[in-house]
Design a protein around this motif. Sequence first.
Motif: not given
Length: 818
Positions: A34-35, A183, A185, A277, A280, A319, A322-323, A326-327
């Motif tokens: 997402g970066t 990132a 986050t 990964s 996105t 990982q 972490g999704r 992201r926003e």
Amino acid sequence: MLPALPDLPVRAALPEITATLAGAGSAVLVAPPGTGKTTLVPLALAPELPGKVIVAEPRRLAARAAAARMAALLGEDLGRTVGYAVRGDARTSAATRIEVVTSGLLLRRFVADPELPGTAAVVLDECHERHLDADLLLALLLDARDGLRPDLRLLATSATVRTRRLAELLGGQDPAPVLDVPARTFPVTVRHLPPLRGERIEVCVARAVRTALDEGDGDVLTFLPGVAEIRRTTIALSGLDADVVPLHGRLPAAEQDRALRPGPRRRVVLATAVAESSLTVPGVRAVVDAGLARVPRTDHRRGLAGLVTVRVSAAVAEQRAGRAGREAPGRVLRCWPKGELLAPEPDPEIRTADLTRLALDLACWGTPDGAGLRWWDAPPEAPLQAGRAVLHALGALSGDGAAAGVTDRGRRMAELGLHPRLARALLDGAAEVGGRAAAEVVALLDDDTLAAGVEVESELRRLRSGSAPGAGRWRAEARRLQRLVDVRGDGDDPAFVTALAHPERLARRRSAGSRRYLMAGGTAVELPPGTALDGQEWLAVAVADRTPGADHGRVRLAAAADRELAVRAAPALVTEADEVAWVRGDQAGVVARHVRRLGAIVLDEHRIADPPPDALRAALLDGLRTEGLGLLRWSDGAGRLRDRLATLHRVLGPPWPDVSDEALLADPDRWFGAITSARGRADLSRVDAGAILRGLLGWREAAALDELAPERLTVPSGSRVALDYSGERPVLAVKVQEVFGWAGAPAVAGGRLPVLLHLLSPAGRPAAVTADLASFWTTGYPQVRAELRGRYPKHAWPEDPRTAPPTVSARGRGRPGR
């Protein structure tokens, strides 16, 4: 000139990335999903380099999505500046400067032409996932840079910070630069919602999805191990006030794109590992993680390779979590117990997968054993040898070891981009039944998620009708494969094509009415009940997996076959030989027969009346090694003789022989002549083991045996009492009254081994145990006398047993004899 790029974390680092790669020639970029590393970096590199930038992605879905995103940022259609190529689908043109491809496709392309003409840089995306194709591609790219292409720039990207080994590989003597882009986050809360007792994982996941929707806003990204679980979870979520959207690599492109675009209302995206990964998924505020992944595993002992479901590693779980952040702040529901210990990292595929395809690529590269390449993890030797053995059987290799060379047939198989087994089925099957029929079967075998049932022919009919899920994908792949062989024909023999791919999986039923089969490779498999294959004598098994805790595999996809087809499809497995062997079980014994086999499957056999002596000897020895020397006749005397000899060997050593089973069977030449007339179990049971043991002694040992290890000892009463040599020390069990007058305990083995006296009461019950009779008379006897003389008043209980006469009975004291 670059377009206006989105404000993602990688954007600010682009000048440093391009400058570092230009100066060092290789680099490692660490940036979480997402970066922008997958899309912004190639767009920044392309204007700075004199040739094409190739981006290698681990999955087809990620390759298409990355190319589409970059083209959108440029305001262009796919196929102009940015294009992609995956198996069976490509959109590129002469103007393409950035091409996104799968690692496997780039590997095929690179093996065919190691110079990669027109390519200035290769970006290896998501290296941390450690897919087999990606690991091999990295090793070959490094080899090419050391020779053919020193100017080729390599950028490896990873979502983890554990990149030291990767930097060392890329840099050679000096590690490559590592660029770390942190990132931005948001905080994520993690909760565990494990399955209830007896609850299927799909039901647990559906329960967690509903909880995630109730507790907050945004979309829910759900991780499941495979397509079957996605289907079942979709059913479990029926009636949900949200759009349930699947996301996996087997979906048509339009459905994949749907999952990657925001929808008109809240969405639940049910994804496999493809969403970990490279991709996105917008709008996600919650992640539901089943905690499972489907990974390749090969059981070399059983000859079964396939996908198995395992618990994810801690790195993968982190990982996935972490999704959710992201926003915006997010939440994660994990469907396993809190505190469950996870492996730190996933196993690299090169350690667990079938290496046949890798072995072919190495042979095409000119390094069949992989020596001299710089590996992240070198391929294990045994699986690599197993892969080369398969290639030899398929005619893809000639020679062996470092001298093995790829044949023209092998190069043709490599060009097809299929597993070598499937390439063989396509090539040879097309020659027999025509290109179309062979291609349709191979397209099904290459994607067994298409199969809803077990029987190959019924699955093909379902796909041909066009109504089955995935039928369009299967039809497109079959057409592509057909174009690769372009052989006309009107045959239709799915079982034959299946058998060409997996000849060692040809299987014959164990017995009438059984669902258990023996495969030519020697593995037992079981057919599920209630299939169209019930009652078939022969099967061509396409897919079989391991049954946890069972001694056999389970058939997942197979075709009905017969004996003629099996022999025609696998002539190399047909052998004829005389077999003389010891068989186990209730009817154990030597069986001598002439056998015609298809691998482990017996086709024909007949008895041999007069087997060769050497073969008969080997079979008898196998029986003795399997079941022990107890097969011989062991009289009481033979058992006692063995104990006496074992004692002398332990105390005195050679030349007294070791008479244990292990020692005797390790050197049968010393004694096997005594059983040369034996032909089976019954004959062995008549062989005197005592005679065999006596035959081991030289004349000096035979003469000294009774002196050094006498069977009986004469005690003071005159009785000759048997010695027991079965323990660590010989035991003499004798009544106390019979040893009156004995000053000390006797010894055997030339006085080196004292005898252990078991002193008995007049009734023959143990009264005392001693190896020091002199000490016993002083300290032990008074207590024995006090306890027993009242119970046995007719027997002698003198105060001084050292001077008293021995006696056998209460009367006639001192009278010898027993």
